[in-house]
Design an enzyme around this catalytic site. Structure first.
Site, PDB file in Angstrom:
ATOM      1  N   LYS A  85     -27.294  14.291 -68.526  1.00 30.41           N
ATOM      2  CA  LYS A  85     -25.952  14.789 -68.218  1.00 30.41           C
ATOM      3  C   LYS A  85     -25.025  13.613 -67.962  1.00 30.41           C
ATOM      4  O   LYS A  85     -25.200  12.865 -66.999  1.00 30.41           O
ATOM      5  CB  LYS A  85     -25.987  15.713 -66.999  1.00 30.41           C
ATOM      6  N   ASP A 145     -27.632  19.786 -58.760  1.00 30.67           N
ATOM      7  CA  ASP A 145     -27.362  18.379 -59.075  1.00 30.67           C
ATOM      8  C   ASP A 145     -27.515  17.580 -57.773  1.00 30.67           C
ATOM      9  O   ASP A 145     -26.656  17.621 -56.894  1.00 30.67           O
ATOM     10  CB  ASP A 145     -25.949  18.217 -59.635  1.00 30.67           C
ATOM     11  N   LYS A 199     -28.645  12.526 -64.499  1.00 31.10           N
ATOM     12  CA  LYS A 199     -27.175  12.616 -64.535  1.00 31.10           C
ATOM     13  C   LYS A 199     -26.598  11.258 -64.168  1.00 31.10           C
ATOM     14  O   LYS A 199     -27.032  10.629 -63.196  1.00 31.10           O
ATOM     15  CB  LYS A 199     -26.713  13.710 -63.565  1.00 31.10           C
TER      16      LYS A 199
HETATM   17  O1  LIG Z   1     -20.227  16.336 -61.744  1.00 28.67           O
HETATM   18  C1  LIG Z   1     -19.081  16.357 -62.113  1.00 28.67           C
HETATM   19  C2  LIG Z   1     -18.126  15.284 -61.816  1.00 28.67           C
HETATM   20  O2  LIG Z   1     -17.795  15.248 -60.471  1.00 28.67           O
HETATM   21  C3  LIG Z   1     -16.906  15.432 -62.641  1.00 28.67           C
HETATM   22  O3  LIG Z   1     -16.200  14.251 -62.587  1.00 28.67           O
HETATM   23  P1  LIG Z   1     -14.665  14.211 -63.077  1.00 28.67           P
HETATM   24  O4  LIG Z   1     -13.882  14.866 -61.972  1.00 28.67           O
HETATM   25  O5  LIG Z   1     -14.362  12.753 -63.188  1.00 28.67           O
HETATM   26  O6  LIG Z   1     -14.549  14.951 -64.342  1.00 28.67           O
END
Ligand SMILES: O=C[C@H](O)COP(=O)(O)O
Length: 224
Positions: free
Chosen positions: A185, A96, A157
């Site tokens: 994503k 990512d 994403k």
């Molecule tokens: O890529 C994943 C994100 O950092 C997840 O974000 P979050 O901590 O708000 O669920």
């Protein structure tokens, strides 16, 4: 494309994220255990944790995803390329990558294209470009998506989770710009099953969240 909430199996769409700066080996072990137990798509961990996650998930279904240039995207292309190559050597199969948002705002899409293309070509792995949608105008979103798709990105994403969260409008916008064949994503701030379902119905094909187990348990509670 799902059309009804009851058709949606959320767990296989979840990238179980552990992207806290102070994450420990114990926490990495926990997310790997949970990813297998709940049937998540992947764990998403920092590069420093990829080797451990790859060992724990060897011959198991969840993939090992990591983040490159995270969370700002503002490092150099050479550093991102090395970070990506090393992560793959350590066992990551999904990357990512935070794009250089300043280049997008300056209209320097050739630099953006080259950076993403080098990572895609050099690693041969699944690259998800993180666009940090809330920081870009409509026009900037369009040129960023065009450059990243042409460079070989497999997923668009929405967010890092550090600067705004995924909305239904973000997902619809990426679907409009990217078409039906690109993965989308949604990530950042996904906290419950209803929210996850709505993002999938809008077109998300993967959900990045640090609350995967809670989301699945949330569904169980709703059905009781
Ligand atoms: O890529 C994943 C994100 O950092 C997840 O974000 P979050 O901590 O708000 O669920």
């Amino acid at each position: 494309m799902f059309t009804k909430p009851e058709e949606i199996d959320i767990a296989p769409l979840i990238d179980h994220a552990l992207l806290e700066p102070a994450a420990t080996q114990e926490a990495v072990a926990q997310v790997c255990y949970e990813a297998e137990r709940f049937g998540f798509a992947a764990v998403c961990v920092y590069p420093a944790h990829v080797r451990q996650a790859a060992e724990l998930l060897h011959n198991k279904a969840p993939k090992v995803c990591t983040v490159i240039g995270f969370p700002t995207g503002a490092t150099t292309s050479a550093v991102k390329l090395f970070e990506a190559q090393e992560a793959v050597e350590n066992g990551a199969v999904e990357l990512d990558v935070v794009i250089n948002l300043g280049w997008v705002k300056q209209g320097e899409t050739r630099k953006l294209h080259r950076e993403v293309a080098e990572i895609c070509e050099s690693t041969g792995q699944t690259v998800k470009v993180i666009l940090e949608m809330s920081l870009l105008t409509d026009a900037e979103q369009r040129i960023a998506v065009e450059a990243c798709l042409d460079a070989g990105a497999a997923f668009l994403k929405t967010h890092t989770g550090w600067m705004g969260g995924a909305s239904i409008a973000d997902v619809q916008r990426l679907k409009q710009l990217g078409g039906d064949s690109i993965g989308i994503k949604a990530s950042g701030g996904i906290r419950n099953w209803q929210q996850a379902v709505e993002l999938v119905l809008a077109g998300a094909t993967r959900l990045g969240t640090s609350r995967g187990p809670e989301i699945i348990r949330d569904r169980g509670i709703l059905e009781e």
